[in-house]
Design an enzyme around this catalytic site. Structure first.
Site, PDB file in Angstrom:
ATOM      1  N   GLU A 119      51.071  60.563   5.234  1.00 49.96           N
ATOM      2  CA  GLU A 119      49.937  61.361   5.727  1.00 49.96           C
ATOM      3  C   GLU A 119      50.253  62.865   5.735  1.00 49.96           C
ATOM      4  O   GLU A 119      49.442  63.656   5.289  1.00 49.96           O
ATOM      5  CB  GLU A 119      49.556  60.888   7.139  1.00 49.96           C
ATOM      6  N   ARG A 138      41.278  60.480   6.440  1.00 53.00           N
ATOM      7  CA  ARG A 138      42.427  61.394   6.272  1.00 53.00           C
ATOM      8  C   ARG A 138      42.334  62.140   4.933  1.00 53.00           C
ATOM      9  O   ARG A 138      43.341  62.342   4.247  1.00 53.00           O
ATOM     10  CB  ARG A 138      43.763  60.635   6.338  1.00 53.00           C
ATOM     11  N   SER A 182      51.436  59.940  12.969  1.00 46.68           N
ATOM     12  CA  SER A 182      51.587  58.861  11.970  1.00 46.68           C
ATOM     13  C   SER A 182      52.192  59.442  10.706  1.00 46.68           C
ATOM     14  O   SER A 182      51.660  60.414  10.163  1.00 46.68           O
ATOM     15  CB  SER A 182      50.224  58.269  11.610  1.00 46.68           C
TER      16      SER A 182
HETATM   17  P1  FAD Z   1      49.727  72.064   9.817  1.00 44.78           P
HETATM   18  O1  FAD Z   1      50.658  70.926  10.029  1.00 44.78           O
HETATM   19  O2  FAD Z   1      50.237  73.427  10.036  1.00 44.78           O
HETATM   20  O3  FAD Z   1      49.127  71.940   8.339  1.00 44.78           O
HETATM   21  C1  FAD Z   1      48.634  70.708   7.865  1.00 44.78           C
HETATM   22  C2  FAD Z   1      47.980  70.948   6.501  1.00 44.78           C
HETATM   23  O4  FAD Z   1      46.840  71.793   6.642  1.00 44.78           O
HETATM   24  C3  FAD Z   1      48.887  71.674   5.508  1.00 44.78           C
HETATM   25  O5  FAD Z   1      48.594  71.213   4.212  1.00 44.78           O
HETATM   26  C4  FAD Z   1      48.476  73.139   5.658  1.00 44.78           C
HETATM   27  O6  FAD Z   1      48.773  73.905   4.493  1.00 44.78           O
HETATM   28  C5  FAD Z   1      46.985  72.987   5.871  1.00 44.78           C
HETATM   29  N1  FAD Z   1      46.372  74.067   6.638  1.00 44.78           N
HETATM   30  C6  FAD Z   1      46.647  74.411   7.927  1.00 44.78           C
HETATM   31  N2  FAD Z   1      45.838  75.414   8.319  1.00 44.78           N
HETATM   32  C7  FAD Z   1      45.036  75.707   7.261  1.00 44.78           C
HETATM   33  C8  FAD Z   1      43.993  76.661   7.052  1.00 44.78           C
HETATM   34  N3  FAD Z   1      43.612  77.514   7.986  1.00 44.78           N
HETATM   35  N4  FAD Z   1      43.402  76.688   5.809  1.00 44.78           N
HETATM   36  C9  FAD Z   1      43.800  75.847   4.830  1.00 44.78           C
HETATM   37  N5  FAD Z   1      44.776  74.929   4.970  1.00 44.78           N
HETATM   38  C10 FAD Z   1      45.379  74.854   6.190  1.00 44.78           C
HETATM   39  N6  FAD Z   1      46.058  63.590  13.172  1.00 44.78           N
HETATM   40  C11 FAD Z   1      44.919  62.860  13.258  1.00 44.78           C
HETATM   41  O7  FAD Z   1      44.042  62.939  12.374  1.00 44.78           O
HETATM   42  N7  FAD Z   1      44.692  62.017  14.310  1.00 44.78           N
HETATM   43  C12 FAD Z   1      45.583  61.878  15.311  1.00 44.78           C
HETATM   44  O8  FAD Z   1      45.342  61.113  16.240  1.00 44.78           O
HETATM   45  C13 FAD Z   1      46.787  62.630  15.254  1.00 44.78           C
HETATM   46  N8  FAD Z   1      47.718  62.508  16.228  1.00 44.78           N
HETATM   47  C14 FAD Z   1      48.881  63.212  16.149  1.00 44.78           C
HETATM   48  C15 FAD Z   1      49.827  63.057  17.170  1.00 44.78           C
HETATM   49  C16 FAD Z   1      51.011  63.770  17.129  1.00 44.78           C
HETATM   50  C17 FAD Z   1      52.017  63.573  18.232  1.00 44.78           C
HETATM   51  C18 FAD Z   1      51.266  64.664  16.055  1.00 44.78           C
HETATM   52  C19 FAD Z   1      52.528  65.476  16.040  1.00 44.78           C
HETATM   53  C20 FAD Z   1      50.347  64.827  15.027  1.00 44.78           C
HETATM   54  C21 FAD Z   1      49.135  64.085  15.062  1.00 44.78           C
HETATM   55  N9  FAD Z   1      48.163  64.198  14.047  1.00 44.78           N
HETATM   56  C22 FAD Z   1      46.990  63.492  14.140  1.00 44.78           C
HETATM   57  C23 FAD Z   1      48.405  65.071  12.885  1.00 44.78           C
HETATM   58  C24 FAD Z   1      48.054  66.561  13.147  1.00 44.78           C
HETATM   59  O9  FAD Z   1      47.948  66.817  14.521  1.00 44.78           O
HETATM   60  C25 FAD Z   1      46.746  66.966  12.471  1.00 44.78           C
HETATM   61  O10 FAD Z   1      46.792  66.700  11.091  1.00 44.78           O
HETATM   62  C26 FAD Z   1      46.425  68.449  12.675  1.00 44.78           C
HETATM   63  O11 FAD Z   1      45.127  68.715  12.201  1.00 44.78           O
HETATM   64  C27 FAD Z   1      47.428  69.382  12.000  1.00 44.78           C
HETATM   65  O12 FAD Z   1      47.164  70.698  12.452  1.00 44.78           O
HETATM   66  P2  FAD Z   1      48.218  71.868  12.248  1.00 44.78           P
HETATM   67  O13 FAD Z   1      47.563  73.133  12.657  1.00 44.78           O
HETATM   68  O14 FAD Z   1      49.483  71.531  12.934  1.00 44.78           O
HETATM   69  O15 FAD Z   1      48.390  71.834  10.659  1.00 44.78           O
HETATM   70  N1  EPU Z   2      50.975  48.427  16.173  1.00 50.55           N
HETATM   71  C1  EPU Z   2      52.123  47.709  15.888  1.00 50.55           C
HETATM   72  N2  EPU Z   2      53.322  48.300  16.163  1.00 50.55           N
HETATM   73  C2  EPU Z   2      53.427  49.527  16.718  1.00 50.55           C
HETATM   74  C3  EPU Z   2      52.249  50.267  17.006  1.00 50.55           C
HETATM   75  C4  EPU Z   2      51.023  49.683  16.716  1.00 50.55           C
HETATM   76  O1  EPU Z   2      52.074  46.591  15.385  1.00 50.55           O
HETATM   77  O2  EPU Z   2      54.563  49.991  16.934  1.00 50.55           O
HETATM   78  C5  EPU Z   2      49.674  47.816  15.891  1.00 50.55           C
HETATM   79  C6  EPU Z   2      48.914  47.604  17.208  1.00 50.55           C
HETATM   80  O3  EPU Z   2      49.065  46.275  17.585  1.00 50.55           O
HETATM   81  C7  EPU Z   2      47.490  47.949  16.880  1.00 50.55           C
HETATM   82  C8  EPU Z   2      47.529  48.636  15.524  1.00 50.55           C
HETATM   83  O4  EPU Z   2      48.880  48.700  15.124  1.00 50.55           O
HETATM   84  O5  EPU Z   2      46.723  46.804  16.728  1.00 50.55           O
HETATM   85  C9  EPU Z   2      46.916  50.014  15.588  1.00 50.55           C
HETATM   86  O6  EPU Z   2      47.682  50.854  16.443  1.00 50.55           O
HETATM   87  P1  EPU Z   2      47.090  52.215  17.046  1.00 50.55           P
HETATM   88  O7  EPU Z   2      45.874  51.941  17.847  1.00 50.55           O
HETATM   89  O8  EPU Z   2      48.199  52.943  17.703  1.00 50.55           O
HETATM   90  O9  EPU Z   2      46.566  53.006  15.768  1.00 50.55           O
HETATM   91  P2  EPU Z   2      47.227  53.321  14.363  1.00 50.55           P
HETATM   92  O10 EPU Z   2      46.402  52.640  13.314  1.00 50.55           O
HETATM   93  O11 EPU Z   2      48.670  53.034  14.344  1.00 50.55           O
HETATM   94  C10 EPU Z   2      45.690  55.384  13.959  1.00 50.55           C
HETATM   95  C11 EPU Z   2      45.856  56.797  13.485  1.00 50.55           C
HETATM   96  C12 EPU Z   2      46.316  57.681  14.625  1.00 50.55           C
HETATM   97  C13 EPU Z   2      45.284  57.636  15.732  1.00 50.55           C
HETATM   98  C14 EPU Z   2      45.137  56.189  16.199  1.00 50.55           C
HETATM   99  C15 EPU Z   2      44.057  56.030  17.240  1.00 50.55           C
HETATM  100  C16 EPU Z   2      46.337  56.694  11.122  1.00 50.55           C
HETATM  101  C17 EPU Z   2      47.359  56.839  10.054  1.00 50.55           C
HETATM  102  N3  EPU Z   2      46.773  56.851  12.375  1.00 50.55           N
HETATM  103  O12 EPU Z   2      46.997  54.903  14.283  1.00 50.55           O
HETATM  104  O13 EPU Z   2      46.407  59.016  14.132  1.00 50.55           O
HETATM  105  O14 EPU Z   2      45.644  58.451  16.822  1.00 50.55           O
HETATM  106  O15 EPU Z   2      44.803  55.344  15.067  1.00 50.55           O
HETATM  107  O16 EPU Z   2      42.809  56.136  16.618  1.00 50.55           O
HETATM  108  O17 EPU Z   2      45.170  56.447  10.828  1.00 50.55           O
HETATM  109  C18 EPU Z   2      47.886  60.546  13.054  1.00 50.55           C
HETATM  110  O18 EPU Z   2      47.081  60.547  12.113  1.00 50.55           O
HETATM  111  O19 EPU Z   2      48.906  61.268  13.083  1.00 50.55           O
HETATM  112  C19 EPU Z   2      47.620  59.677  14.200  1.00 50.55           C
HETATM  113  C20 EPU Z   2      48.445  59.586  15.242  1.00 50.55           C
END
Ligand code: FAD
Ligand code: EPU
Length: 350
Positions: free
Chosen positions: A337, A167, A240
């Site tokens: 995050e 991240r 997250s």
């Molecule tokens: P924004 O939220 O618009 O911006 C995020 C940051 O990037 C800000 O600092 C912004 O200034 C900067 N930025 C955006 N575009 C540019 C650009 N072109 N140049 C320079 N800076 C820029 N993230 C994960 O890593 N793994 C996941 O599994 C994951 N799951 C998610 C699930 C949900 C339901 C949600 C809502 C979010 C999740 N995220 C996850 C977080 C998010 O989707 C990512 O961080 C994504 O890359 C953000 O993209 P955005 O276009 O919405 O960025």
């Molecule tokens: N868990 C709990 N309680 C909950 C949910 C999960 O105890 O309510 C425990 C589960 O038992 C599991 C562990 O947490 O063992 C991990 O859960 P999960 O697989 O959902 O992954 P996470 O560590 O919570 C991370 C990323 C996610 C990404 C998933 C899958 C971060 C901060 N988050 O979540 O990214 O999708 O792994 O790889 O690293 C995001 O960055 O926005 C995001 C959603």
């Protein structure tokens, strides 16, 4: 057509997935790369405050946004180099990340399948080196095309210049410096699929995918994600809210011995381990905890949600409360995050 559109005193409520209210002094939507060059020549944009906004899925607005909010809408995706064993794909910053994943799978290119359904734009993907289900995007990035505001010039950063970590990247560390305009990916045509993450083998088995194809891995992960995470279209959230804390292996082992059941993961370095922030939060009894319309999701303890009328400040106060509870009970510090705009995170130290 000038290639961009300017809007004064613009509402950002529909442009962040927390769906909290905020306004921008000036919002610039850019539709062509040439228009960006033209816009960046204006003195106000050269040196004044500038916030890049993608789909707003990793951002929390706590206050009004001074200066300019810049949103890049260019979304071309194409193959630059096509080899037997890999291709270089270039996607512009405004393309939607999930569209790119499906586009690459449609062209029989591998690597991005585990990153399916992550909301947001291509331009934001390198910022926090998006990751899920055992894969981080940095592994597949060949070049990031960016405008460097400190040097006032366009540049190309190779993967090794990007400082990718969990991240993390150089872009995240210097958010006011970089405007990412496009990303080039090096994607293989053959590769061992990454199907070891908890829940994936079971989902593939239920689908009868044996041996699985990349598109089936994407489908399995999409199903898991849809079950585990609240959908931001239905309930405002930014995924997250906290990173999983990284501890020394010794500290992580001591914590796991004291608290049976704590999930501990590899952290890419033998001396370090990641521990599950969701588990720590849930053990504090906070899963589903509500403070007005700001809440800890009932579905996933690491996700904060907006049940309707929460402000960015309400969400931030809830996040600080969660971090305090986790420190008091486990002595572990949580770091947010998403980018917090208009307020400063107060670290709650262990
Ligand atoms: P924004 O939220 O618009 O911006 C995020 C940051 O990037 C800000 O600092 C912004 O200034 C900067 N930025 C955006 N575009 C540019 C650009 N072109 N140049 C320079 N800076 C820029 N993230 C994960 O890593 N793994 C996941 O599994 C994951 N799951 C998610 C699930 C949900 C339901 C949600 C809502 C979010 C999740 N995220 C996850 C977080 C998010 O989707 C990512 O961080 C994504 O890359 C953000 O993209 P955005 O276009 O919405 O960025
Ligand atoms: N868990 C709990 N309680 C909950 C949910 C999960 O105890 O309510 C425990 C589960 O038992 C599991 C562990 O947490 O063992 C991990 O859960 P999960 O697989 O959902 O992954 P996470 O560590 O919570 C991370 C990323 C996610 C990404 C998933 C899958 C971060 C901060 N988050 O979540 O990214 O999708 O792994 O790889 O690293 C995001 O960055 O926005 C995001 C959603």
């Amino acid at each position: 057509m000038s290639g961009y559109r300017l809007l004064e005193n613009a509402s950002l409520e529909g442009r962040n997935t927390f769906r909290v209210g905020a306004r921008a002094n000036l919002l610039a939507d850019v539709y062509h790369a040439d228009a960006l060059v033209e816009l960046l020549a204006y003195p106000g944009l050269q040196n004044g405050p500038l916030l890049l906004l993608g789909a707003g899925s990793n951002i929390l607005f706590v206050d009004e946004v001074p200066g300019v909010v810049l949103s890049l809408a260019m979304h071309d995706i194409r193959i630059l180099v096509d080899h037997d064993h890999h291709a270089i794909v270039r996607a512009e910053a405004g393309a939607m990340w999930n569209d790119l994943v499906h586009w690459t799978l449609g062209h029989r290119l591998l690597g991005l399948e585990n990153l399916v359904l992550i909301p947001g734009t291509v331009g934001a993907a390198p910022i926090q080196n998006i990751g899920a289900y055992g894969v981080e995007v940095g592994e597949f990035i060949e070049v990031v095309e960016a405008f460097d505001r400190s040097a006032h010039r366009a540049c190309r950063l190779n993967r090794s210049d990007c400082g990718f970590g969990y991240r993390d990247s150089v872009f995240k560390r210097e958010p006011d410096r970089w405007i990412i305009t496009a990303v080039e990916f090096r994607l293989p045509r053959q590769r061992e699929l990454m199907i070891g993450y908890a829940g994936v083998p079971e989902e593939l088995a239920a689908m009868g995918a044996d041996p699985p194809r990349a598109a089936q891995v994407a489908e399995a992960i999409a199903r898991l994600r849809s079950r585990k995470l609240p959908n931001p279209v239905v309930l405002g959230n930014a995924g997250s809210f906290f990173k999983n804390p990284i501890l020394t292996s010794t500290d992580a082992q001591a914590l796991a011995e004291r608290w049976a059941g704590l999930p501990v993961f590899a952290a890419g370095d033998d001396a370090l381990r990641k521990v599950s922030a969701a588990w720590l939060i849930e053990q504090c009894g906070l899963k589903g905890y509500r403070s007005g319309d700001a809440a800890v999701s009932e579905q996933h303890a690491l996700v904060l949600v907006n049940h309707g009328r929460a402000s960015g400040r309400n969400v931030l106060e809830l996040a600080q409360h969660v971090a305090r509870c986790v420190v008091e009970r486990f002595g572990v510090a949580l770091e947010p995050e998403p980018r917090i705009v208009g307020a400063v995170w107060q670290p709650v130290l262990a």
